[in-house]
Design a protein around this motif. Structure first.
Motif, mmCIF file in Angstrom:
data_model
loop_
_atom_site.group_PDB
_atom_site.id
_atom_site.type_symbol
_atom_site.label_atom_id
_atom_site.label_comp_id
_atom_site.label_asym_id
_atom_site.label_seq_id
_atom_site.Cartn_x
_atom_site.Cartn_y
_atom_site.Cartn_z
ATOM 1 N N GLU A 90 0.832 -1.202 0.000
ATOM 2 C CA GLU A 90 0.000 0.000 0.000
ATOM 3 C C GLU A 90 0.869 1.255 0.000
ATOM 4 O OE1 GLU A 90 -3.339 2.297 2.690
ATOM 5 O OE2 GLU A 90 -3.275 0.098 2.769
ATOM 6 N N GLU A 91 1.927 1.248 0.769
ATOM 7 C CA GLU A 91 2.855 2.390 0.788
ATOM 8 C C GLU A 91 3.420 2.639 -0.626
ATOM 9 O OE1 GLU A 91 7.354 2.964 2.386
ATOM 10 O OE2 GLU A 91 5.937 2.197 3.870
ATOM 11 N N CYS A 92 3.827 1.568 -1.294
ATOM 12 C CA CYS A 92 4.350 1.693 -2.663
ATOM 13 C C CYS A 92 3.279 2.213 -3.613
ATOM 14 C CB CYS A 92 4.878 0.347 -3.160
ATOM 15 S SG CYS A 92 6.341 -0.223 -2.284
ATOM 16 N N ALA A 93 2.052 1.720 -3.459
ATOM 17 C CA ALA A 93 0.951 2.162 -4.316
ATOM 18 C C ALA A 93 0.675 3.650 -4.113
ATOM 19 C CB ALA A 93 -0.307 1.337 -4.023
ATOM 20 N N ARG A 94 0.698 4.091 -2.884
ATOM 21 C CA ARG A 94 0.477 5.513 -2.613
ATOM 22 C C ARG A 94 1.607 6.365 -3.195
ATOM 23 N NH1 ARG A 94 -3.870 6.327 0.532
ATOM 24 N NH2 ARG A 94 -4.618 4.600 1.808
ATOM 25 N N GLU A 95 2.845 5.892 -3.092
ATOM 26 C CA GLU A 95 3.980 6.614 -3.670
ATOM 27 C C GLU A 95 3.832 6.738 -5.185
ATOM 28 O OE1 GLU A 95 7.440 4.461 -2.387
ATOM 29 O OE2 GLU A 95 7.293 5.234 -0.336
ATOM 30 N N ARG A 96 3.252 5.718 -5.816
ATOM 31 C CA ARG A 96 3.043 5.713 -7.268
ATOM 32 C C ARG A 96 1.735 6.401 -7.658
ATOM 33 N NH1 ARG A 96 5.364 0.507 -10.067
ATOM 34 N NH2 ARG A 96 7.239 0.155 -8.851
ATOM 35 N N GLN A 97 1.037 6.943 -6.680
ATOM 36 C CA GLN A 97 -0.243 7.618 -6.859
ATOM 37 C C GLN A 97 -1.292 6.702 -7.487
ATOM 38 O OE1 GLN A 97 1.087 11.258 -8.879
ATOM 39 N NE2 GLN A 97 1.042 12.270 -6.881
ATOM 40 N N CYS A 98 -1.303 5.455 -7.031
ATOM 41 C CA CYS A 98 -2.287 4.479 -7.498
ATOM 42 C C CYS A 98 -3.635 4.742 -6.838
ATOM 43 C CB CYS A 98 -1.833 3.058 -7.165
ATOM 44 S SG CYS A 98 -0.361 2.529 -8.063
ATOM 45 N N CYS A 99 -4.699 4.385 -7.548
ATOM 46 C CA CYS A 99 -6.046 4.563 -7.011
ATOM 47 C C CYS A 99 -6.495 3.380 -6.168
ATOM 48 C CB CYS A 99 -7.031 4.806 -8.148
ATOM 49 S SG CYS A 99 -7.198 3.430 -9.306
#
Length: 170
Positions: A119-128
């Protein structure tokens, strides 16, 4: 005096795999092979070709990342994640494509820690969103995913939940 260069046997760490770091590359293959041999992974070891080429092929794909869990210096868990794209949101998403916690390390909450790193990686990548698929018979994984906030995907309850299908290509 204690040796501070090696982690304590019960110390947990969650890291993004460095494809070029041999211990990380070996851990990815070792854990994925253990998953493949488990009933939930198909019950057969990875073919030699996969073992020999997996890390090199993942390394070619900037949208791929692996999250490793270690207990001490021993590989304990893995999530291979692939960035995709949500056309409805017009934003990237991160799919947890493969996930495993080695049997002897289950029950320590490593799956939740690995998912938190995803989730941290997804947020860094601005994933929805984060996505994953899970077998109907894998109740343990389903409980872990629900505990983390995952749920079946549906647009309209009248149409039901989405199903994950495949067509293998020769």
């Amino acid at each position: 005096m204690p040796d501070l260069s090696t982690p304590a046997a019960d110390t947990e760490s969650i890291v993004i795999a460095n494809w070029a770091h041999p211990p990380h590359a070996q851990a990815v293959v070792q854990l994925l092979d253990a998953y493949a041999q488990d009933t939930m992974g198909g019950g057969a070891p990875l073919p030699g070709f996969v073992k020999d080429n997996l890390v090199a092929e993942l390394r070619k794909r900037p949208q791929a990342l692996a999250i490793l869990a270690f207990v001490g210096s021993e590989p304990a868990g893995l999530a291979i994640c692939i960035e995709g794209f949500s056309s409805f949101a017009c934003m990237p998403l991160l799919n947890v494509h493969d996930m495993v916690v080695a049997p002897r390390f289950r029950g320590r909450g490593l799956s939740q820690k690995i998912l938190a790193k995803a989730e941290e990686c997804a947020r860094e990548r601005q994933c929805c969103k984060l996505t994953l698929e899970v077998l109907e018979g894998n109740a343990v994984a389903q409980r872990a995913y629900r505990a983390f906030g995952f749920a079946g995907y549906e647009l309209d309850p009248a149409m039901g939940k989405a199903m994950f299908w495949q067509k293998k290509l020769a």
